[in-house]
Design an enzyme around this catalytic site. Structure first.
Site, PDB file in Angstrom:
ATOM      1  N   LYS A 161     -38.425  34.265  12.398  1.00  0.00           N
ATOM      2  CA  LYS A 161     -38.338  35.681  12.740  1.00  0.00           C
ATOM      3  C   LYS A 161     -38.774  35.933  14.184  1.00  0.00           C
ATOM      4  O   LYS A 161     -38.342  36.898  14.805  1.00  0.00           O
ATOM      5  CB  LYS A 161     -39.190  36.519  11.799  1.00  0.00           C
TER       6      LYS A 161
HETATM    7  C1  LIG Z   1     -36.490  35.363   6.655  1.00  0.00           C
HETATM    8  C2  LIG Z   1     -36.538  33.954   6.254  1.00  0.00           C
HETATM    9  C3  LIG Z   1     -35.448  33.314   5.652  1.00  0.00           C
HETATM   10  C4  LIG Z   1     -34.180  34.053   5.306  1.00  0.00           C
HETATM   11  O1  LIG Z   1     -33.469  34.469   6.450  1.00  0.00           O
HETATM   12  P1  LIG Z   1     -32.343  35.586   6.328  1.00  0.00           P
HETATM   13  O2  LIG Z   1     -31.927  35.881   7.707  1.00  0.00           O
HETATM   14  O3  LIG Z   1     -33.016  36.751   5.662  1.00  0.00           O
HETATM   15  O4  LIG Z   1     -31.260  35.031   5.479  1.00  0.00           O
HETATM   16  C5  LIG Z   1     -35.555  31.971   5.360  1.00  0.00           C
HETATM   17  N1  LIG Z   1     -36.686  31.286   5.623  1.00  0.00           N
HETATM   18  C6  LIG Z   1     -37.754  31.872   6.198  1.00  0.00           C
HETATM   19  C7  LIG Z   1     -38.966  31.061   6.428  1.00  0.00           C
HETATM   20  C8  LIG Z   1     -37.711  33.214   6.542  1.00  0.00           C
HETATM   21  O5  LIG Z   1     -38.785  33.783   7.122  1.00  0.00           O
END
Ligand SMILES: *Cc1c(COP(=O)(O)O)cnc(C)c1O
Length: 498
Positions: A110
């Site tokens: 993120k």
């Molecule tokens: C947010 C997240 C995901 C999923 O990503 P999306 O973009 O919501 O599909 C997978 N793994 C981790 C560690 C995340 O923080």
């Protein structure tokens, strides 16, 4: 570049409107009016650039209100908070790589977008002459929350309030959030699961009374969830970057296809890979990996998206999602960009809990996408195997992708290189990692971290240990129906501060 809503493509808006509002007024998501092309020559040129430059190149195709230099100064500042290369590609064997996207401050992917978004918003806000404070309600399945808090903490003219599912995030994730410093941040637990929190936040965005109230306080709501276009664009960049790294290392020739396997929840990460493909990146197959909450892999197998299933809490909580918001953007493309068709499906989902896109459209989607899922016990085994075989320590989310990727590669004869997208550092999930490795898990989180570090030599940053000695600043738990009043209260607090 202008942007249109997935539910009503007739009205186009500027990049600043799209980023500063988050969601379109009709409830749809903003998508680019067309996909800006990137030539193979431009991709080859990227091999000589560093990550902030690669990112600014891609971002400039979307946000032409800002100059390349302005964008470069944004990406340079954003990625200076990372520990080394923001998106290193690690080779495991012949054609298997992992793209590590968790070297940012909060140790999950993120950060790739949320370290950029606050700077992008501030720049677009000043171009657009918007005076109001951007109040940013965020629903999180665990990682978005902390990345948003870090990104926006102390940013002038913004305030962020995070809602996480009570008991639905890892202890380290929760710790990270509730210890955040800064007077423009707030964190609240919501009774229910992530979908409940996300629905409540979406409702707050459509709450006219709340909007009026905020207006009198000089605030305007802005979305920072993965549906915000300002998060999608920085994510497109790392797909190009991975390809450029493969080229630079002589692992592929220009034009060769590469598959990507992505651990998926809200479909934002993998959608960025699809956008990269539409812009000209030679992507073979996009493999969508789910955990026990396998709504997406079922959809990619049957064309039916159905919420008639239990919500399962897993050791990969950031993927515990049943209502996958960004899928709407993919549907829009495969519905021939017909807003009425998308609107119909979304209404069916809301009213009846499912929709069916039909065999023909599914066949089109499956030319580019495959879905698979791994249950908790299976990906725990994969995590241990990866560590035994390559000495590679993956977090549970990344292990989901490795598991699904192995099944996919077993079943296909092609030798297209595959990049598994690594989305979190093991330090966020030490108890689950230890359990997967067959170790006894200490009750105490610091002891679990220390044990993982001693056992695997995976370095745990001091800042992660320090979290457990910090004061918890937030401890409120509310019902989903109280989200709007919590937002209003936070706006008052922001106002008093100003
Ligand atoms: C947010 C997240 C995901 C999923 O990503 P999306 O973009 O919501 O599909 C997978 N793994 C981790 C560690 C995340 O923080």
């Amino acid at each position: 570049m202008r942007f249109i809503s997935t539910r009503n493509p007739a009205d186009a808006v500027s990049g600043s409107t799209a980023v500063l509002s988050g969601l379109a007024p009709d409830g749809g998501l903003y998508v680019p009016e067309s996909f800006p092309p990137v030539s193979m020559k431009e991709i080859e040129d990227m091999t000589a650039l560093d990550y902030p430059e690669r990112s600014a190149r891609i971002m400039s195709l979307f946000f032409d209100e800002l100059s390349y230099d302005e964008l470069l100064s944004i990406t340079t500042r954003a990625y200076s908070t990372f520990d080394g290369d923001p998106a290193p590609l690690v080779k495991l064997d012949g054609g298997l790589y992992v793209l590590e996207l968790w070297h940012g401050k909060t140790h999950a992917f993120k950060d790739m977008a949320l370290s950029v978004l606050p700077l992008l918003m501030t720049a677009l806000k000043s171009k657009a002459g918007q005076k109001e404070t951007c109040l940013i309600p965020v629903a999180t399945s665990g990682d978005t929350g902390k990345a948003a808090l870090e990104g926006f903490s102390g940013v002038e003219g913004t305030g962020v309030i995070v809602f996480y599912p009570d008991g639905g995030v890892s202890r380290t994730q929760r710790r990270q959030m509730v210890t955040t410093l800064g007077d423009n941040v707030s964190v609240i637990a919501v009774r229910g699961n992530f979908d409940d929190a996300q629905t409540a936040v979406k409702r707050a965005f459509g709450d006219e009374k709340l909007k009026e109230e905020l207006k009198t306080l000089g605030c305007k709501m802005t979305g920072a969830n993965s549906i915000n276009l300002g998060r999608l664009a920085p994510q497109v960049a790392y797909y190009f970057s991975a390809y450029a790294d493969l080229l630079a290392a002589g692992q592929i020739k220009a034009g060769d296809e590469v598959d990507f396997c992505v651990p998926t929840g809200n479909f934002g990460n993998i959608l960025a890979g699809y956008y990269a493909y539409r812009m000209g990146l030679p992507v073979g197959t996009l493999i969508c990996a789910s955990n026990d909450n396998n709504v997406l892999s079922d959809f990619l197998a049957t064309g039916v998206y159905s919420l008639d299933r239990p919500f399962i809490k897993t050791t990969s909580p950031s993927m515990d999602i049943l209502v996958s918001s960004n899928l709407e953007r993919l549907l829009f493309e495969f519905a021939g960009r017909d807003g009425a068709v998308v609107r119909g499906w979304m209404n069916e989902l809301k009213d009846a809990g499912s929709y069916d896109i039909g065999a023909e459209r599914l066949a089109e989607i499956r030319k580019k996408f495959r879905g698979g899922y791994a249950l908790q016990s299976d990906y725990a085994e994969t995590l241990a195997e990866l560590y035994d075989e390559y000495g590679y320590l993956a977090d549970p989310h990344t292990a989901v992708a490795f598991d699904v990727c192995a099944s996919y590669r077993d079943g296909c004869v092609s030798d297209v290189p595959t990049v598994v997208v690594g989305t979190a550092s093991p330090v966020k999930f030490a108890p689950a990692v230890l359990a997967a490795l067959g170790e006894e898990v200490p009750d105490d989180d610091v002891k679990a971290l220390r044990k993982m570090e001693e056992l695997t030599a995976f370095p745990v940053p001091d800042s992660v240990y320090a979290l457990f000695g910090m004061k918890e600043r937030f401890n409120e738990t509310i019902d989903p129906s109280d989200v709007p009043s919590a937002v209003a209260k936070f706006a008052e607090k922001l106002g008093e501060r100003a």
